[in-house]
Design a protein around this motif. Sequence first.
Motif, PDB file in Angstrom:
ATOM      1  N   PHE A   1       0.860  -1.192   0.000  1.00 34.35           N
ATOM      2  CA  PHE A   1       0.000   0.000   0.000  1.00 34.35           C
ATOM      3  C   PHE A   1       0.895   1.239   0.000  1.00 34.35           C
ATOM      4  CE2 PHE A   1      -2.521  -3.280   2.312  1.00 34.35           C
ATOM      5  CZ  PHE A   1      -3.396  -3.540   1.269  1.00 34.35           C
ATOM      6  N   PRO A   2       0.869   2.024  -1.096  1.00 36.45           N
ATOM      7  CA  PRO A   2       1.841   3.122  -1.233  1.00 36.45           C
ATOM      8  C   PRO A   2       1.600   4.271  -0.262  1.00 36.45           C
ATOM      9  CG  PRO A   2       0.261   3.165  -3.042  1.00 36.45           C
ATOM     10  CD  PRO A   2      -0.016   1.918  -2.265  1.00 36.45           C
ATOM     11  N   PHE A   3       0.387   4.330   0.300  1.00 37.59           N
ATOM     12  CA  PHE A   3       0.049   5.440   1.202  1.00 37.59           C
ATOM     13  C   PHE A   3       0.342   5.099   2.662  1.00 37.59           C
ATOM     14  CE2 PHE A   3      -3.494   2.908  -0.243  1.00 37.59           C
ATOM     15  CZ  PHE A   3      -4.035   2.410   0.935  1.00 37.59           C
TER      16      PHE A   3
ATOM     17  N   VAL B   1       6.099   1.008   6.139  1.00 43.86           N
ATOM     18  CA  VAL B   1       6.288  -0.437   6.248  1.00 43.86           C
ATOM     19  C   VAL B   1       5.454  -1.019   7.398  1.00 43.86           C
ATOM     20  CG1 VAL B   1       7.989  -2.196   6.895  1.00 43.86           C
ATOM     21  CG2 VAL B   1       8.550  -0.490   5.147  1.00 43.86           C
ATOM     22  N   ALA B   2       5.510  -0.397   8.573  1.00 44.44           N
ATOM     23  CA  ALA B   2       4.750  -0.906   9.720  1.00 44.44           C
ATOM     24  C   ALA B   2       3.250  -0.868   9.431  1.00 44.44           C
ATOM     25  CB  ALA B   2       5.076  -0.091  10.970  1.00 44.44           C
ATOM     26  N   GLY B   3       2.806   0.190   8.759  1.00 42.72           N
ATOM     27  CA  GLY B   3       1.384   0.324   8.401  1.00 42.72           C
ATOM     28  C   GLY B   3       0.951  -0.778   7.455  1.00 42.72           C
ATOM     29  N   ASN B   4       1.830  -1.145   6.531  1.00 38.40           N
ATOM     30  CA  ASN B   4       1.530  -2.246   5.622  1.00 38.40           C
ATOM     31  C   ASN B   4       1.417  -3.569   6.369  1.00 38.40           C
ATOM     32  OD1 ASN B   4       1.623  -2.100   2.400  1.00 38.40           O
ATOM     33  ND2 ASN B   4       2.718  -0.335   3.243  1.00 38.40           N
TER      34      ASN B   4
ATOM     35  N   LEU C   1      -4.830  -3.768  17.584  1.00 37.00           N
ATOM     36  CA  LEU C   1      -3.543  -4.483  17.554  1.00 37.00           C
ATOM     37  C   LEU C   1      -2.539  -3.868  16.582  1.00 37.00           C
ATOM     38  CD1 LEU C   1      -4.801  -8.193  17.535  1.00 37.00           C
ATOM     39  CD2 LEU C   1      -3.973  -6.873  19.483  1.00 37.00           C
ATOM     40  N   ARG C   2      -2.995  -2.874  15.809  1.00 36.87           N
ATOM     41  CA  ARG C   2      -2.141  -2.369  14.727  1.00 36.87           C
ATOM     42  C   ARG C   2      -0.871  -1.711  15.228  1.00 36.87           C
ATOM     43  NH1 ARG C   2      -6.829   0.256  11.247  1.00 36.87           N
ATOM     44  NH2 ARG C   2      -8.034  -1.652  11.096  1.00 36.87           N
ATOM     45  N   THR C   3      -0.926  -1.119  16.421  1.00 36.86           N
ATOM     46  CA  THR C   3       0.289  -0.478  16.931  1.00 36.86           C
ATOM     47  C   THR C   3       0.954  -1.332  18.012  1.00 36.86           C
ATOM     48  OG1 THR C   3      -1.116   0.760  18.438  1.00 36.86           O
ATOM     49  CG2 THR C   3      -0.437   1.884  16.420  1.00 36.86           C
ATOM     50  N   GLY C   4       0.443  -2.551  18.191  1.00 30.98           N
ATOM     51  CA  GLY C   4       0.963  -3.410  19.252  1.00 30.98           C
ATOM     52  C   GLY C   4       2.159  -4.235  18.816  1.00 30.98           C
ATOM     53  N   PRO C   5       2.560  -5.172  19.656  1.00 32.40           N
ATOM     54  CA  PRO C   5       3.782  -5.942  19.401  1.00 32.40           C
ATOM     55  C   PRO C   5       3.650  -6.981  18.291  1.00 32.40           C
ATOM     56  CG  PRO C   5       2.715  -6.679  21.423  1.00 32.40           C
ATOM     57  CD  PRO C   5       1.937  -5.499  20.941  1.00 32.40           C
ATOM     58  N   ARG C   6       2.407  -7.328  17.906  1.00 32.52           N
ATOM     59  CA  ARG C   6       2.256  -8.423  16.952  1.00 32.52           C
ATOM     60  C   ARG C   6       2.867  -8.085  15.586  1.00 32.52           C
ATOM     61  NH1 ARG C   6      -3.517 -11.252  16.484  1.00 32.52           N
ATOM     62  NH2 ARG C   6      -3.449 -11.803  14.294  1.00 32.52           N
ATOM     63  N   ALA C   7       2.554  -6.883  15.103  1.00 34.07           N
ATOM     64  CA  ALA C   7       3.125  -6.488  13.812  1.00 34.07           C
ATOM     65  C   ALA C   7       4.641  -6.344  13.929  1.00 34.07           C
ATOM     66  CB  ALA C   7       2.501  -5.173  13.345  1.00 34.07           C
TER      67      ALA C   7
ATOM     68  N   VAL D   1       8.373  -7.316   3.285  1.00 32.40           N
ATOM     69  CA  VAL D   1       7.227  -6.573   3.827  1.00 32.40           C
ATOM     70  C   VAL D   1       5.924  -7.271   3.413  1.00 32.40           C
ATOM     71  CG1 VAL D   1       5.984  -4.382   3.826  1.00 32.40           C
ATOM     72  CG2 VAL D   1       8.481  -4.387   3.814  1.00 32.40           C
ATOM     73  N   ALA D   2       5.856  -7.665   2.141  1.00 24.24           N
ATOM     74  CA  ALA D   2       4.635  -8.330   1.650  1.00 24.24           C
ATOM     75  C   ALA D   2       4.404  -9.655   2.380  1.00 24.24           C
ATOM     76  CB  ALA D   2       4.739  -8.571   0.147  1.00 24.24           C
ATOM     77  N   LEU D   3       5.499 -10.368   2.636  1.00 23.23           N
ATOM     78  CA  LEU D   3       5.389 -11.633   3.378  1.00 23.23           C
ATOM     79  C   LEU D   3       4.929 -11.382   4.816  1.00 23.23           C
ATOM     80  CD1 LEU D   3       8.511 -13.810   2.517  1.00 23.23           C
ATOM     81  CD2 LEU D   3       6.143 -14.603   2.622  1.00 23.23           C
ATOM     82  N   ALA D   4       5.558 -10.402   5.464  1.00 24.44           N
ATOM     83  CA  ALA D   4       5.197 -10.080   6.856  1.00 24.44           C
ATOM     84  C   ALA D   4       3.731  -9.665   6.945  1.00 24.44           C
ATOM     85  CB  ALA D   4       6.093  -8.962   7.385  1.00 24.44           C
ATOM     86  N   ARG D   5       3.283  -8.884   5.969  1.00 25.31           N
ATOM     87  CA  ARG D   5       1.887  -8.430   5.957  1.00 25.31           C
ATOM     88  C   ARG D   5       0.931  -9.613   5.830  1.00 25.31           C
ATOM     89  NH1 ARG D   5       0.185  -4.791   0.933  1.00 25.31           N
ATOM     90  NH2 ARG D   5       0.712  -6.748  -0.086  1.00 25.31           N
ATOM     91  N   ALA D   6       1.287 -10.568   4.951  1.00 20.15           N
ATOM     92  CA  ALA D   6       0.422 -11.742   4.754  1.00 20.15           C
ATOM     93  C   ALA D   6       0.428 -12.628   6.004  1.00 20.15           C
ATOM     94  CB  ALA D   6       0.884 -12.531   3.538  1.00 20.15           C
TER      95      ALA D   6
END
Lengths: 223, 234
Positions: B97-99, B102-105, B114-120, B148-153
Motif C-alpha cells: 500500500f503506497p500510502f 512499512v509498519a502500516g503495511n 492491535l495495529r500499533t501493538g507488538p504483533r506487527a 514486507v509483503a510476506l510479513a503483511r500476509a
Amino acid sequence: MTADAVFPVVLSLRVATLALALIGPIGVALAFVQARARYRLRRLVDALILLPLVLPPSVLGFFLIVTFGRRGLLGGLLERAFGIRLVFTPAAAVIASAVVALPIVVKTVQPAIESVSADLEAVARTLGLSPSAVVLRVTLPAAWRGVLAGLVLGFARALGEFGATLMFAGNVPGRTNTMPLEIFTAYQTGDDARAGLYVGILTVLSLVIVLAANSASPRMLAR
Amino acid sequence: MSHESPAIDARLSFDVGEKPKPFRVEAELALDHGILILFGPSGAGKTLTLLALAGLVAVASGHVKVSGETLLDTVRGISLPTHRRRVGYVPQDQALFPFLDVAGNVSFGLPRALRTGPRALAWLDDLGIAHLAKARVDSLSGGERQRVALARALAVEPRLLLLDEPFASIDEESTEPLRELVRDVVRRHRIPAVLVTHDADEAVAMGDRMTRFARGKTVETGTPRTLLGREPAT
C-alpha cells in the motif's frame, strides 16, 4: 463593499458548497461504479453522466423546469406532499449547479480509481477486509489526489454556473443572483464597475482552484 | 491444524475471459504439508488457480479444503468470501500500500487495537525488517519489498500462504536468503504454502510437491525432483 455587493459573493460560495455536498458523494460513487463494474448499460450511463457537459445550458434549464417545476414530474409531487416550491429559489440554483458539476467530478475521479491496482484491492480482501472496507481503506486512500482534484474542479464548475441557473432559479436580486448572474445584470445595465468586481473575484477564485487541483493531481492536469 | 487432514485438497474448474472463447482452467491440487509448487509456462493458468484458491476468481465447480477446513464446495453450496478465507496472498508485484509506511503495511490486516501493538513488530523482526518500520515503501529494494509483503500476509495468521513468483523481481544476491527465509517461516509456523513459478531451479529449491500446468490443466503431480529430472528445466 456594501451588503448588496457582498450578497452575490456569499450566495455563490454557499450554492457551490451545497452543490458539492450534494453531488460529491454521488459523483465519487458513480465514478467508482463506472471504473469497476462491468454491466450491460454501462456505456449508456456513461453518456448520461457526460450529457450535462455537452448540452446547451438552456436545454438543461428546460429539463430542470420540466422535472422540478410546479407542473413537473417531481416538482408537483414535492409541492403537494411537502409544500416545497423549488423554481426561483436558491435551492434551484444549488440543483442547477450540482447537475452541471456532476460530470466534471465523475470524469476526474473515475480515471484515478481506475489507476488503483486491482492487486492492492485483492490483497486487502485476503487480509480480511470486506468489499466496502476495501473501498474506504484502500481504493479511496490510493486515489485521493484524483478524488480531491475532482471535488475541487466540481466546486469551480458549480461556482461559475450561469445558463441553467438563470432559467431554473431566475435572477432574483437578494435571492438567486449569484456572481455569474450579477455580472450579466450589471453589464446589461451599464454598471461595468460592478461587473468588473465579480469578474475579478471569479477569475482569482478560479485560478486558485485550478492551481489547487493541479497540485492535487499533477499527472492528470499538469502539462 | 488437524494432523490427519492434508494441508491442501482442491479441485477447481472455471472459465475466465470473454465468450465465445473463454480460457478454461481445470486444476487438481494435493499437498500433505510444506510447499506446493505450481509449475508451468506463462499463461498456463497457475496464477488464476492461486486467485481461485483465494476466492478472487469465481469457480464454476469444485472444492477447496485447507487442513480439513472447507473454503469452497460447490456441491454443498459453500463458498467463503475472500475476506473470510484467511489466506495470505503475496502477488508478483507485492502490491504494497503506497500510502502507508512499512509498519502500516504489515499491520494492515490486524484489528485496529492491535495495529500499533507488538504483533506487527514481531513479524517485522521475524523477517529482518524491524529497522525499516517507518520507511516509505517506495524507498525499498525488491528483496525488502518482498519481506514486507510476506510479513503483511503472515501477520493475520493465515491458514494458507499463496506466493505468486515471489522471487521474480529480486536481484540474484537477495534470492537465496529470501528463499531460505520463506522455507524457514513455512516450516516454523506450519503454514502450508502454494508457490507459483516457471523457474525449474526455484521449484526444486522450494517445493515439497509440484503440480505441472499446461494450457489451463494440471497435467502431472509429484516431487519437483522427480518431475523435473524426467523433463529438465524449460
